[in-house]
Design a protein around this motif. Structure first.
Motif, short mmCIF file in Angstrom:
data_model
loop_
_atom_site.label_atom_id
_atom_site.label_comp_id
_atom_site.label_asym_id
_atom_site.label_seq_id
_atom_site.Cartn_x
_atom_site.Cartn_y
_atom_site.Cartn_z
N ASN A 172 5.70 5.32 -4.59
CA ASN A 172 6.08 3.92 -4.85
C ASN A 172 7.56 3.69 -4.57
O ASN A 172 7.95 2.68 -3.98
CB ASN A 172 5.77 3.55 -6.30
CG ASN A 172 4.30 3.26 -6.52
OD1 ASN A 172 3.54 3.07 -5.57
ND2 ASN A 172 3.89 3.21 -7.77
N TYR A 179 -9.75 -2.74 -12.51
CA TYR A 179 -8.58 -2.07 -11.93
C TYR A 179 -7.43 -3.02 -11.62
O TYR A 179 -6.51 -2.67 -10.87
CB TYR A 179 -9.00 -1.30 -10.68
CG TYR A 179 -9.95 -0.17 -11.03
CD1 TYR A 179 -9.47 1.08 -11.40
CD2 TYR A 179 -11.33 -0.37 -11.04
CE1 TYR A 179 -10.34 2.11 -11.75
CE2 TYR A 179 -12.20 0.65 -11.41
CZ TYR A 179 -11.69 1.89 -11.76
OH TYR A 179 -12.56 2.90 -12.12
N ARG A 219 0.86 -1.19 0.00
CA ARG A 219 0.00 0.00 0.00
C ARG A 219 0.90 1.23 0.00
O ARG A 219 0.70 2.16 0.78
CB ARG A 219 -0.93 -0.01 1.21
CG ARG A 219 -1.93 -1.18 1.23
CD ARG A 219 -2.90 -1.06 2.39
NE ARG A 219 -3.91 -2.09 2.37
CZ ARG A 219 -3.92 -3.19 3.15
NH1 ARG A 219 -2.92 -3.39 4.01
NH2 ARG A 219 -4.89 -4.08 3.07
N CYS A 263 -0.64 2.94 -9.18
CA CYS A 263 -0.75 3.03 -7.72
C CYS A 263 -1.13 1.66 -7.16
O CYS A 263 -1.68 0.81 -7.86
CB CYS A 263 -1.79 4.08 -7.32
SG CYS A 263 -3.41 3.83 -8.05
N ASP A 264 -0.85 1.46 -5.88
CA ASP A 264 -1.22 0.21 -5.23
C ASP A 264 -2.69 0.17 -4.84
O ASP A 264 -3.27 -0.91 -4.75
CB ASP A 264 -0.36 0.00 -3.97
CG ASP A 264 1.09 -0.30 -4.29
OD1 ASP A 264 1.37 -0.73 -5.43
OD2 ASP A 264 1.95 -0.10 -3.41
N GLY A 265 -3.27 1.32 -4.59
CA GLY A 265 -4.66 1.34 -4.15
C GLY A 265 -5.36 2.62 -4.54
O GLY A 265 -4.74 3.64 -4.85
N ARG A 325 -4.97 -3.54 -8.30
CA ARG A 325 -5.08 -2.41 -7.38
C ARG A 325 -6.15 -2.70 -6.33
O ARG A 325 -7.18 -3.28 -6.63
CB ARG A 325 -5.44 -1.13 -8.14
CG ARG A 325 -4.38 -0.67 -9.14
CD ARG A 325 -4.92 0.41 -10.06
NE ARG A 325 -3.99 0.69 -11.15
CZ ARG A 325 -3.89 -0.03 -12.25
NH1 ARG A 325 -4.66 -1.10 -12.42
NH2 ARG A 325 -3.02 0.29 -13.19
#
Length: 286
Positions: free
Chosen positions: A229, A61, A7, A29-31, A64
């Motif tokens: 990141n 998505y 995250r 992005c991770d989330g 994610r």
């Protein structure tokens, strides 16, 4: 750590912005936090709610983590938000201004009543002095609560504090929330950086958050994703050192104390090294 979920970068998006929802499918992005609260005007709340739920249902998505931030319990939109979002079944429901364990339990009870699937976790935003003072109780209130999210803008407002480089006025609150998260085994995300033009300041705050122990950072602009990141991922040297420490420990056959590059290595160092490797492997898997 095998089930670790990165995250590093969690991006807020106004759910009322159809173009932003589509663009997010290609942002690394991770989330995502699809926002029904601050970023949405009152007359657009219902439309945004429908759009957010449709986005979740689209499964567009990839890997994610997709969450939805509902409006607060003290608003006219909260009940309808919870009912719709629980039915949609995102990865998480982000609840603003959670300041007590009782509020967590009420949210979890509502999620159960509305039939939220088991995979839908609760993310609690902690953004008041009261929340800082009760962070451990909030984090421990339910196993369904997985993540604490710092609301640093609201915390600064409540403290009558100023936003300054280094965040000295907020450090006590940040530390208390971190202690609460770590004491209960929950993840915790740092708050947003407001000035999207100030790359140097943003990266400095990312470094600070990583050094303090946050798992990642919430973001307000796609241009902040790459910096977060990188900041919240182990660099090559850290990964190489972690591998060396684990190997030295295993070569020592559990002797209790070994050395690596002239440094004494104990069990606690090995645990940290294995966590670093788990984070690295989870990021590579993305």
């Amino acid at each position: 750590m095998s089930d670790f979920r990165p995250r590093r970068s969690v991006l807020y998006l106004p759910a009322s912005n159809e173009r932003a929802l589509e663009k997010a499918k290609s942002i690394p992005c991770d989330g995502l936090i699809l926002d029904l609260e601050d970023a949405v005007a009152p007359d657009a709340k219902a439309t945004a709610r429908e759009a957010a739920c449709s986005a979740v249902a689209s499964h567009g998505y990839g890997r994610r983590e997709v969450t939805i931030r509902v409006n607060g319990a003290d608003t006219e939109w909260h009940a309808a938000d919870l009912a719709a979002v629980c039915a949609a079944g995102p990865d998480g429901i982000v609840a603003p201004k959670v300041s007590s364990a009782a509020e967590v339990l009420a949210l979890v009870d509502a999620m159960d009543r509305h039939g939220a699937p088991d995979h839908t976790q609760l993310w609690a935003m902690v953004e008041t002095p009261r929340a800082m003072l009760h962070a451990e109780e909030i984090a421990a209130a339910s196993d369904r609560l997985a993540v604490l999210v710092m609301g640093t803008n609201d915390l600064a407002k409540e403290l009558y504090a100023e936003h300054v480089p280094g965040r000295a006025p907020l450090l006590t609150g940040l530390s208390l929330a971190l202690l609460g998260a770590r004491a209960t085994g929950k993840a915790i995300l740092d708050g947003v950086y407001n000035d999207v033009r100030d790359t140097e300041g943003f990266l400095a705050e990312c470094r600070q958050g990583r050094e303090m122990g946050f798992d990642g950072k919430t973001l307000v602009h796609p241009g902040q994703v790459d910096g977060a990141n990188e900041a919240f991922a182990p660099d090559k040297q850290a990964v190489d050192d972690a591998r060396g420490i684990v190997q030295a420990w295993e070569d020592g056959s559990g002797s209790g104390v070994v050395t690596f590059n002239g440094r004494m290595v104990e069990a606690l160092h090995v645990e940290t090294a294995r966590r670093t490797l788990a984070i690295h492997e989870a990021i590579v898997a993305l």
